[in-house]
Scaffold this active site. Structure first.
Site: not given
Ligand code: IPE
Ligand code: MG
Length: 222
Positions: A7, A48, A53, A189, A19, A113, A2, A4
């Site tokens: 940022w 989902t 968006r 955790e 992204h 992995l 979360d 992106n």
């Molecule tokens: C990436 O971060 C999550 C995805 C769906 C790829 P966000 O797009 O949720 O970033 P914020 O929350 O707007 O900062």
């Molecule tokens: Mg987000």
């Protein structure tokens, strides 16, 4: 993963740039997890709920996810990483699904992995799908409702055969689960960091692992 969007916005850049940076962060964390000997890493790439968006952001995310998974195939092979996808296959554009399926098939026999990509994933949807599968078995007379076990439920989830996560890392400081692995995280955790995902590097990841190792897990005991 979360943060992106934030940022990018903080830098006056379009969200999709965030992204793209997020993909780079994911690549570094996959390497770091493999190097640390982690057996399973799940990345919550697209939920989902993310369909709500703006259309342009959704289509960019779809293209970006498919492109990056395809582009990473040689490195996944070189690093012995097995890719698996958890989520509902329906609703994902056919081309995107084919591209990702190709990488899942190609990496199927890798033994390092296991990288789980939660894609078109929702925790409640996963539980619904599991309950429906179990209900069908009951209706067919193949399962006694009174005899249903936790193992039956776990085995009907997308994560069948994957152990419950030890550690859940949430970036960007949000104090919520956001419909992620609801059944599986009963005793996981939690590690919440204010760092935005594109800034979350191997050092942050190792800090989370060391923090986890310092904790005492009692699983409801003493
Ligand atoms: C990436 O971060 C999550 C995805 C769906 C790829 P966000 O797009 O949720 O970033 P914020 O929350 O707007 O900062
Ligand atoms: Mg987000």
């Amino acid at each position: 993963m979360d943060g992106n969007g934030r940022w990018a916005t903080r830098r006056g850049l379009p969200r999709v740039t965030g992204h793209h940076e997020g993909v780079k962060a994911a690549r570094a964390i996959v390497r770091a997890a493999g190097a640390a000997g982690v057996s399973y890493l799940t990345l919550y790439a697209f939920s989902t709920e993310n369909w709500s968006r703006p259309e342009e952001e959704v289509s960019t995310l779809m293209r970006l996810l498919e492109d990056s998974v395809s582009r990473e195939l040689p490195e996944l092979m070189a690093r012995n990483v097995r890719l698996r996808v958890i989520g509902r296959p329906g609703g994902v554009p056919a081309g995107v699904r084919r591209g990702i399926d190709r990488v899942v098939k190609a990496t199927r026999d890798n033994t390092g992995l296991t990288l789980l990509m939660a894609f078109n994933y929702g925790g409640r949807d996963e539980l619904l799908d599991a309950f429906r599968a179990l209900a069908r078995r009951v209706a067919d007379g193949r399962l006694d409702p009174e005899a249903v076990t936790e193992a039956d439920v776990a085995g009907a989830l997308y994560t069948e055969g994957v152990p419950d996560p030890d550690l859940l890392v949430r970036t960007s400081g949000e104090m919520r689960i956001s419909n992620f692995l609801l059944w599986q995280i009963a005793y996981t955790e939690l590690w919440v960091t204010p760092t935005l995902w594109p800034d979350f590097g191997p050092a942050d990841f190792y800090r989370a692992l060391v923090g986890f190792q310092r904790r005492t897990r009692r699983f409801g005991g003493v």
